[in-house]
Scaffold this active site. Sequence first.
Site, PDB file in Angstrom:
ATOM      1  N   ASP A  29      67.866  50.270  -0.077  1.00  0.00           N
ATOM      2  CA  ASP A  29      68.689  51.557   0.285  1.00  0.00           C
ATOM      3  C   ASP A  29      69.254  52.193  -0.754  1.00  0.00           C
ATOM      4  O   ASP A  29      69.464  51.357  -2.016  1.00  0.00           O
ATOM      5  CB  ASP A  29      69.615  51.287   1.509  1.00  0.00           C
ATOM      6  CG  ASP A  29      68.972  50.723   2.800  1.00  0.00           C
ATOM      7  OD1 ASP A  29      67.913  51.009   3.029  1.00  0.00           O
ATOM      8  OD2 ASP A  29      69.649  50.215   3.560  1.00  0.00           O
ATOM      9  N   LYS A  86      68.522  57.053   1.328  1.00  0.00           N
ATOM     10  CA  LYS A  86      68.333  58.049   2.400  1.00  0.00           C
ATOM     11  C   LYS A  86      69.572  58.932   2.255  1.00  0.00           C
ATOM     12  O   LYS A  86      70.725  58.249   2.215  1.00  0.00           O
ATOM     13  CB  LYS A  86      68.318  57.602   3.714  1.00  0.00           C
ATOM     14  CG  LYS A  86      66.865  57.087   4.036  1.00  0.00           C
ATOM     15  CD  LYS A  86      66.853  56.303   5.630  1.00  0.00           C
ATOM     16  CE  LYS A  86      65.494  55.833   5.836  1.00  0.00           C
ATOM     17  NZ  LYS A  86      65.495  55.257   7.197  1.00  0.00           N
ATOM     18  N   MET A 134      78.897  56.606  10.384  1.00  0.00           N
ATOM     19  CA  MET A 134      78.289  57.927  10.100  1.00  0.00           C
ATOM     20  C   MET A 134      78.996  59.164  10.813  1.00  0.00           C
ATOM     21  O   MET A 134      78.241  60.178  11.239  1.00  0.00           O
ATOM     22  CB  MET A 134      76.732  57.885  10.406  1.00  0.00           C
ATOM     23  CG  MET A 134      76.019  56.705   9.633  1.00  0.00           C
ATOM     24  SD  MET A 134      74.444  56.423  10.292  1.00  0.00           S
ATOM     25  CE  MET A 134      74.736  55.573  11.723  1.00  0.00           C
TER      26      MET A 134
END
Length: 265
Positions: free
Chosen positions: A43, A65, A177
């Site tokens: 990641d 991402k 998030m």
Amino acid sequence: MVSLLDPEARGRVILVGAGPGDPGLLTLRAVEALKSADVVVHDGLIDMRVLDFAPAEAQRISVAKKRDRHTLPQEAINALIIAHVKAGSVVVRLKGGDPFVFGRGGEEVEAVRAAGLKVEVVPGVSSALGCAAEAMLPLTHRDWSSAVSFVAGTCQGLSEQNWAGLAGQGRTLVIYMGVTCASLIADKLMADGVTPDMPVAVLERGTLQGSRAMRTLLADLGDMVQREKVVSPAIIVVGEVVLLSDAENRLHSFARQAEQMEIQR
């Protein structure tokens, strides 16, 4: 069950949780897996020092991402992993936090198994646990909270999520998030009956350099995120346990600054 970390076993994938950021929070099993890797698919938020545990000759592939912009869609990441495993490589899929806590680890396990390949999962310290520990914020406490819930706070689908009963007196809610949607999240929780003066903490870049732990009240959550220019990665913690933490009271600081400005006028 025989571990897939057997050095003689080829053509396999190991999903590894890298923890919240600090390489010191890697598990011994995670380091062992990295040392066996031919390919590391990682990641974007992985501390580069973690990659140093893999052999120098191991291929390192970033599938970073960011909001609204993915290097590769999830299906392509699955295909990439499977292709390398079929070629006989030991593939370490290195994911921030824990693979099975908002890490899409379940999707990747399904894809690998559907391809008839071997897979093992090495758990990691989740972001919530690592960030809370750094801020001295107990997610549960006998006197303050007997339940803790984890939710995803992304804007997409936020209105459809049912969080009723997850936050309030005696409960802790941890939101991953959620920075971009902080104001909407506060409105949603207050509409569900959570009091506007419920303590809230924002833990930004937990365990990483430049980390910040800030607290305010639920009604001020969105405004504080804007005032402090909070950016991801960050988690939001809602609950009375926030008062036990080392998080700085930014609402108090803001009010004091406003008073000083008024005096100067």
